[in-house]
Design a protein around this motif. Structure first.
Motif, mmCIF file in Angstrom:
data_model
loop_
_atom_site.group_PDB
_atom_site.id
_atom_site.type_symbol
_atom_site.label_atom_id
_atom_site.label_comp_id
_atom_site.label_asym_id
_atom_site.label_seq_id
_atom_site.Cartn_x
_atom_site.Cartn_y
_atom_site.Cartn_z
ATOM 1 N N HIS A 131 0.855 -1.189 0.000
ATOM 2 C CA HIS A 131 0.000 0.000 0.000
ATOM 3 C C HIS A 131 0.887 1.232 0.000
ATOM 4 O O HIS A 131 1.089 1.869 1.024
ATOM 5 N N GLY A 132 1.460 1.569 -1.147
ATOM 6 C CA GLY A 132 2.246 2.781 -1.260
ATOM 7 C C GLY A 132 3.675 2.615 -0.778
ATOM 8 O O GLY A 132 4.159 1.516 -0.528
ATOM 9 N N GLY A 133 4.370 3.751 -0.679
ATOM 10 C CA GLY A 133 5.756 3.760 -0.266
ATOM 11 C C GLY A 133 5.884 3.988 1.228
ATOM 12 O O GLY A 133 5.520 5.030 1.737
ATOM 13 N N PHE A 134 6.408 3.029 1.935
ATOM 14 C CA PHE A 134 6.523 3.156 3.386
ATOM 15 C C PHE A 134 7.632 4.116 3.786
ATOM 16 O O PHE A 134 7.666 4.609 4.901
ATOM 17 N N LEU A 135 8.549 4.413 2.869
ATOM 18 C CA LEU A 135 9.624 5.345 3.172
ATOM 19 C C LEU A 135 9.323 6.745 2.664
ATOM 20 O O LEU A 135 10.190 7.607 2.688
ATOM 21 N N GLU B 178 6.855 1.711 -4.850
ATOM 22 C CA GLU B 178 5.897 1.000 -4.013
ATOM 23 C C GLU B 178 6.613 -0.132 -3.276
ATOM 24 O O GLU B 178 7.346 -0.916 -3.873
ATOM 25 N N ASP B 179 6.360 -0.224 -1.989
ATOM 26 C CA ASP B 179 7.025 -1.233 -1.175
ATOM 27 C C ASP B 179 6.078 -2.390 -0.855
ATOM 28 O O ASP B 179 4.859 -2.267 -0.963
ATOM 29 N N LEU C 22 10.129 -5.630 5.344
ATOM 30 C CA LEU C 22 9.774 -4.570 4.398
ATOM 31 C C LEU C 22 10.699 -4.683 3.198
ATOM 32 O O LEU C 22 11.924 -4.625 3.334
ATOM 33 N N PHE C 23 10.111 -4.862 2.005
ATOM 34 C CA PHE C 23 10.862 -4.954 0.754
ATOM 35 C C PHE C 23 10.707 -3.635 -0.003
ATOM 36 O O PHE C 23 9.588 -3.183 -0.247
ATOM 37 N N LEU C 24 11.824 -3.049 -0.374
ATOM 38 C CA LEU C 24 11.833 -1.706 -0.932
ATOM 39 C C LEU C 24 11.688 -1.752 -2.448
ATOM 40 O O LEU C 24 12.550 -2.276 -3.156
ATOM 41 N N GLY C 25 10.598 -1.182 -2.941
ATOM 42 C CA GLY C 25 10.333 -1.192 -4.367
ATOM 43 C C GLY C 25 11.085 -0.102 -5.098
ATOM 44 O O GLY C 25 11.307 0.992 -4.585
ATOM 45 N N ALA D 209 11.909 -3.687 -9.536
ATOM 46 C CA ALA D 209 12.421 -4.727 -8.654
ATOM 47 C C ALA D 209 12.218 -4.312 -7.208
ATOM 48 O O ALA D 209 11.863 -3.173 -6.906
ATOM 49 N N LEU D 210 12.443 -5.271 -6.325
ATOM 50 C CA LEU D 210 12.475 -5.023 -4.888
ATOM 51 C C LEU D 210 13.946 -5.048 -4.489
ATOM 52 O O LEU D 210 14.558 -6.105 -4.384
ATOM 53 N N LEU D 211 14.528 -3.861 -4.304
ATOM 54 C CA LEU D 211 15.982 -3.712 -4.257
ATOM 55 C C LEU D 211 16.580 -3.752 -2.859
ATOM 56 O O LEU D 211 17.715 -3.369 -2.661
ATOM 57 N N GLY D 212 15.854 -4.133 -1.883
ATOM 58 C CA GLY D 212 16.412 -4.224 -0.546
ATOM 59 C C GLY D 212 15.340 -4.682 0.418
ATOM 60 O O GLY D 212 14.166 -4.756 0.067
ATOM 61 N N PHE D 213 15.730 -4.990 1.633
ATOM 62 C CA PHE D 213 14.748 -5.418 2.616
ATOM 63 C C PHE D 213 15.225 -5.061 4.011
ATOM 64 O O PHE D 213 16.416 -4.957 4.279
ATOM 65 N N VAL D 214 14.275 -4.826 4.882
ATOM 66 C CA VAL D 214 14.543 -4.440 6.255
ATOM 67 C C VAL D 214 13.576 -5.209 7.153
ATOM 68 O O VAL D 214 12.377 -5.281 6.856
ATOM 69 N N LYS D 215 14.086 -5.784 8.244
ATOM 70 C CA LYS D 215 13.211 -6.457 9.193
ATOM 71 C C LYS D 215 12.541 -5.390 10.056
ATOM 72 O O LYS D 215 13.208 -4.630 10.746
ATOM 73 N N ILE D 216 11.219 -5.318 10.000
ATOM 74 C CA ILE D 216 10.496 -4.317 10.777
ATOM 75 C C ILE D 216 9.671 -4.936 11.909
ATOM 76 O O ILE D 216 9.023 -4.213 12.663
ATOM 77 N N GLY D 217 9.705 -6.256 12.005
ATOM 78 C CA GLY D 217 9.000 -6.934 13.085
ATOM 79 C C GLY D 217 9.700 -8.232 13.435
ATOM 80 O O GLY D 217 10.000 -9.045 12.552
ATOM 81 N N LEU D 218 10.002 -8.429 14.698
ATOM 82 C CA LEU D 218 10.655 -9.655 15.135
ATOM 83 C C LEU D 218 9.677 -10.813 15.119
ATOM 84 O O LEU D 218 8.487 -10.656 14.836
#
Length: 535
Positions: free
Chosen positions: A332-336, A341-342, A355-358, A364-373
């Motif tokens: 749902h849109g860009g979280f950053l 779009e992520d 979180l996968f960065l669009g 492409a999805l050019l990166g990812f970040v853990k936002i929840g354990l």
């Protein structure tokens, strides 16, 4: 299902490190850069501003910022009817003023209606109002970008007073402004309207709830009564709340710190709209067409289906087979706030949330970040809802399976804040959908289906991030699966829904009208359970 690759876009490789190293690997980072955005900013509230025909010199702006009551400045960025030269209005001037603390209010003085009571020479007609509105928006974006005002900025269409008795002219103005707004949205900008209370504002108020026109996001009205307020009896309080400017005095000379300017005086109350970051258009094509993402379960691959003129004619792979390791995926849109779009997904094995960065350029999805354990496997219906609390960042909702409690998780870009309980009894509901500002009241809304009877319910959002009541907007929806908001898929100014008919695998578009989905249109077939979820 159409499996052709889009012919006019190059196929680019997906970043191998993301594919190979998701689980247990060091996350990649992607740096997004954005150009300067215009007022309002995420922390904007109320204050005073002025607009001048010509952008003042920097030393004058510095003096006025220190000595005057003004915080915002209206700048005429372009338009065929702009009268004053703008030798100082450059990207460096805008950047310097924003860095100093000024807020920019970009104004575009384009074609005027044929029945204008002003002396502006260049006008549109009833016949060309629609094309003129779109062309004006295209040019306004060019001018905005030339001055460093990037996507997310609000550009105000200046429509001077016109005859209030010419109904055909009223229709022409509404058409022009509607097309202006629709086109700006497609280009990633927000729409403002400047006009007089007796004609332009009167007609925008009358058409506020009309489904025939796309309303502007912000209203700037002129009433030179000397009263510094944004309220007026002719504008209902519920119309454009915290999205108003009033020009309360015009053409007066003022002096601060020995520097004089002839200015119009303004009072503003401006906050970001809830959909500050538009959603649905993964590839950011110039037409602003919404796209769909789906997982092929037999292979675990993630595919992007490109939207174009109300259809999904092409597809391209954007993720490899490990996506079967995810048991909840949402978008749902860009979280950053900037970039593409992520996508957010839960890892089945660990319950971690990623979180996968669009990226709209490489598709492409050019990166990812853990936002929840680990622990997110205790939650279901993890739903991206846009900027639910109005702080400029996209947020999440989720239902706790054991209790049926509905929790709000505030987004902070690459992390989530402390969750807040906003509802109980939600185990009775499924297919939660963040539908954006469906009701067009400035707040993002939620749709959910009653599992027992298939009733579809709309939960309008509020300024404080709540869901205090609901409205039934459909019945018999238990025959559908994978309900997903696709943004404004048909470009009519209201968010739309996609869903798959479980028995047939047919994909249907449900165009929204702000209160319900009265009709549906089949736009695909072959969407069996091998293709789920949709996002």
């Amino acid at each position: 299902m159409n499996v052709e690759r889009r012919a006019f876009r190059k196929s680019r490789p997906i970043l191998a490190a993301v594919v190979a190293g998701l689980l247990g690997a060091t996350a990649l980072t992607t740096s997004f850069t954005g150009s300067a955005a215009a007022f309002p900013s995420p922390d904007s509230t109320a204050g005073k501003g002025f607009d001048a025909c010509t952008a003042p010199a920097s030393n004058v702006m510095d003096t006025w910022l220190a000595s005057s009551p003004y915080q915002a400045v209206g700048i005429y960025i372009g338009g065929v009817n702009r009268e004053c030269a703008q030798p100082l209005l450059t990207a460096s001037w805008v950047s310097a003023q924003q860095s100093a603390g000024w807020r920019m209010l970009p104004i575009y003085m384009g074609l005027q209606p044929y029945c204008t009571t002003s002396t502006k020479p260049y006008r549109f007609t009833a016949a060309d109002a629609a094309t003129s509105g779109r062309a004006a928006a295209d040019d306004a974006v060019v001018q905005a970008q030339a001055t460093g005002l990037g996507t997310g900025a609000t550009i105000y269409s200046d429509i001077e007073a016109y005859s209030p008795t010419d109904s055909a002219c009223t229709t022409a103005v509404l058409t022009y402004q509607s097309q202006w707004t629709q086109r700006l949205h497609a280009l990633g900008y927000l729409s403002g309207f400047y006009g007089s209370l007796g004609s332009g504002v009167r007609d925008q108020v009358a058409a506020y709830d009309s489904t025939s026109y796309v309303r502007p996001d912000y209203l700037w009205f002129a009433r030179h009564d000397g009263v510094a307020t944004v309220s007026d009896p002719s504008i209902p309080d519920t119309y454009w709340p915290h999205r108003r400017i009033k020009q309360y005095s015009g053409g007066a000379s003022e002096t601060y710190g020995g520097q004089s300017l002839n200015v119009d005086r303004d009072q503003f109350d401006l906050r970001p709209v809830s959909w500050f970051v538009p959603f649905g258009n993964f590839d950011s094509d110039s037409g602003g067409w919404s796209d769909l993402i789906a997982r092929e379960n037999s292979s675990g691959k993630l595919y992007l289906y490109f939207g174009y003129e109300g259809a999904l004619p092409f597809m391209q792979q954007i993720g490899s087979g490990w996506w079967n390791g995810m048991d909840s995926i949402t978008r749902h849109g860009g979280f950053l706030q900037t970039g593409g779009e992520d996508v957010i997904a839960r890892e089945r094995a660990t319950g971690a949330l990623w979180l996968f960065l669009g990226d709209s350029e490489s598709l492409a999805l050019l990166g990812f970040v853990k936002i929840g354990l680990g622990g997110w496997n205790a939650m279901r219906e993890i739903t991206a809802v846009g900027d639910f609390d109005g702080d400029g960042f996209a947020d999440l909702l989720a239902v706790e399976s054991s209790t049926g409690n509905l929790y709000f998780y505030p987004g902070h870009g690459k992390s989530l804040g402390v969750r807040r309980l906003i509802g109980t009894g939600w185990n009775a509901m499924d297919e939660l959908v963040g539908i954006g500002d469906f009701t067009r009241d400035g707040n993002p809304d939620l749709i959910a289906r009653d599992k027992a009877n298939g009733d579809l319910w709309l939960y309008p959002g509020t300024d404080d991030g709540g869901l205090p009541y609901r409205v039934r907007i459909g019945t018999g929806w238990n025959s559908m699966r994978d309900l997903v908001c696709i943004g404004d898929f048909n470009h009519d100014g209201t968010y739309d829904l996609l869903a798959v008919e479980s028995a047939t695998g047919k994909l249907f578009l449900y165009p929204g009208i702000g209160t319900s989905f009265p009709v549906r249109v089949q736009i695909g077939s072959g969407w069996t359970t091998n293709y789920t979820p949709l996002l």
